[in-house]
Scaffold this active site. Structure first.
Site, short mmCIF file in Angstrom:
data_model
loop_
_atom_site.label_atom_id
_atom_site.label_comp_id
_atom_site.label_asym_id
_atom_site.label_seq_id
_atom_site.Cartn_x
_atom_site.Cartn_y
_atom_site.Cartn_z
N LYS A 241 6.24 -9.50 5.73
CA LYS A 241 6.81 -10.47 4.80
C LYS A 241 6.46 -11.89 5.25
O LYS A 241 6.31 -12.15 6.46
CB LYS A 241 8.34 -10.34 4.76
CG LYS A 241 8.88 -9.07 4.16
CD LYS A 241 10.40 -9.04 4.27
CE LYS A 241 11.00 -7.77 3.71
NZ LYS A 241 10.91 -7.70 2.24
N ARG A 315 12.98 3.02 -0.16
CA ARG A 315 12.92 4.26 -0.93
C ARG A 315 12.42 5.42 -0.08
O ARG A 315 12.77 6.57 -0.33
CB ARG A 315 12.04 4.05 -2.17
CG ARG A 315 10.57 3.81 -1.87
CD ARG A 315 9.82 3.16 -3.03
NE ARG A 315 10.22 1.77 -3.22
CZ ARG A 315 9.70 0.96 -4.13
NH1 ARG A 315 8.76 1.42 -4.95
NH2 ARG A 315 10.10 -0.28 -4.26
#
Length: 464
Positions: A241, A315
């Site tokens: 990120k 996920r």
């Protein structure tokens, strides 16, 4: 942090507080002495939300306060007044009898949240908010405890809230309520067929783990499994990120915090259910053994997943936990996760995105959210978007090149690991306040927790 309530029996002296909304202001003013009515008129107090005005006694001392409330059923509509009042002062609601029970509960909760601060790392800062002399229901007290639990867990910096600390939180919760607890840690995840959880967390010096709490009331009728994403810090992995995107990633265990808070509430209330809490606790770190873009990983369900993006790790953690949840054949699975930025783009920071495979279940949560002023917004499980997760070498990918429908594609990814016969909700939460607001200081936040508990209560009460 203890709530700033005090038993009326222990309040030797308290000042009157009058709750007013625009439509109720005339009846509230009618109960005041004429001199205080003139004071309110001179200050042009209209009962509008987020306002307050002092009421003075004939001797010039403080004689009370008029509080304007925009929505008498919204706890946060009351929170603004607490910081306005003198530190340590004690108040009672002079017109409490004019408020419905739900309004009094909202007032009590909003008052406590209006006095909330996270001070673990500011030990020298004194904090003595104004107190409310009021008998508070057990449900309001449990609601406050659950919200504070969620906030504290998210606020805590990652050096003090890693997988081991989440482990301890769930273990302590189990011990406190006589529940069973187990943890599957490190390479044991591979041995017990949780390869996706292991893949995400294997690069960290803090071992990944699946945390499991089991408890059953003697008269349990339904089995509810609550699943939380516990990514204690998310660098993004090798798909790292940028700095601004990583700044608040201690909150990426916000889903786990919500799941723990809801489980705590159920346990404190001793609801007649069988409860399972599952937390996938990992750190998405960068290291020699970090999982890489293009790798194909196995999952508990038997699907192979190509890693398109290591920053779509939530996920991947959840999919093993959801598959395991379904093996228990429960009556309901609820998962909470700080899963996608796309949900925030679509709905902003205040509205959690709700996905559900059962229309009646989703509507019940929506209705509870409206009633309690703790809203969610339903989003579609639009399966044609499955094409965005295609893979040439695995059953499917964890992400894809398209920026379309990011929250939806994450949800339908999770849906692949669910037994379609089991009712399921997935809540994509932000878990954060970007700036201070009354009762909601900047930092970790519990969102839709009250309405989630109301949903569970409705299922328990219905017996279905």
């Amino acid at each position: 942090m203890r709530a700033n309530w005090i038993s009326p029996q222990h309040a030797s002296v308290s000042l009157p507080l009058y709750v007013a909304a625009v439509e109720r202001l005339p009846s509230v003013l009618a109960t005041l002495p004429e001199a205080q009515q003139r004071q309110a008129a001179a200050r042009q107090f209209k009962g509008e939300g987020s306002t307050a005005t002092w009421l003075m006694s004939p001797d010039g001392s403080l004689g009370g306060v008029l509080v304007g409330v925009s929505d008498l059923h919204d706890p946060f509509a009351y929170s603004h007044v607490v910081p306005m009042l003198p530190a340590g002062s004690v108040w009672h609601v002079a017109n409490a009898d004019a408020l419905e029970p739900a309004m009094r509960d909202a007032l009590a909760l909003g008052w406590a949240l209006g006095g909330y601060k996270y001070l673990k790392y500011k030990p020298k800062l004194e904090h003595n908010p104004a107190k409310l002399a009021m008998d508070v229901s057990d449900e309001v007290s449990r609601a406050y405890d659950a919200i504070v639990t969620v906030r504290h867990l998210i606020h805590t910096p990652s050096q003090d809230m890693g997988p081991e600390q989440l482990h301890d939180v769930v273990a302590n919760l189990a011990e406190m309520h006589g529940a069973q607890f187990r943890a599957i840690v490190g390479d044991e995840l591979l041995e017990q067929n949780f390869p996706a959880i292991h893949a995400v967390g294997r690069a960290s010096h803090r071992a990944p783990r699946l945390l499991e709490l089991n408890w059953s009331a003697p008269d349990a009728k339904q089995h509810i499994v609550i699943v939380g994403k516990g990514v204690c810090f998310d660098t993004g992995g090798l798909d790292i990120k940028p700095a601004d995107g990583m700044r608040n990633m201690k909150k990426d265990m916000g889903g786990a915090a919500h799941a723990i808070g809801l489980a705590q509430w159920i346990l404190q209330a001793q609801l007649p259910v069988r409860l399972t809490l599952l937390i996938g606790a990992v750190e998405n770190a960068i290291g020699p053994d970090a999982y890489r873009p293009g790798e194909v990983i196995n999952t508990r369900k038997g699907f192979t997943v190509e890693i398109d993006n290591t920053d779509a790790e939530g996920r991947v953690v959840l999919c093993d936990a959801l598959a395991y949840a379904c093996e228990k054949q429960p009556d309901l699975v609820m998962d909470f996760a700080t899963l996608t930025g796309a949900a925030r783009i679509a709905l902003g920071p205040d509205l959690p995105a709700l996905f559900a495979n059962n229309d009646a279940l989703a509507q019940s949560w929506l209705d509870a959210g409206l009633e309690l002023r703790d809203p969610v917004w339903r989003m579609p499980l639009h399966t044609p978007y499955w094409r965005y997760l295609s893979s040439g070498i695995a059953d499917f990918a964890n992400a894809g090149p398209s920026k379309m429908a990011g929250a939806v594609t994450a949800a339908i990814y999770l849906q692949r690991f669910m037994d379609p016969s089991i009712p399921w909700t997935h809540l994509d939460v932000y878990s954060w306040n970007d700036a201070d607001r009354p009762g909601r200081p900047a930092g970790g936040e519990a969102q839709a927790l009250r309405s989630a508990y109301a949903l569970v209560r409705s299922i328990v009460d219905s017996g279905h």
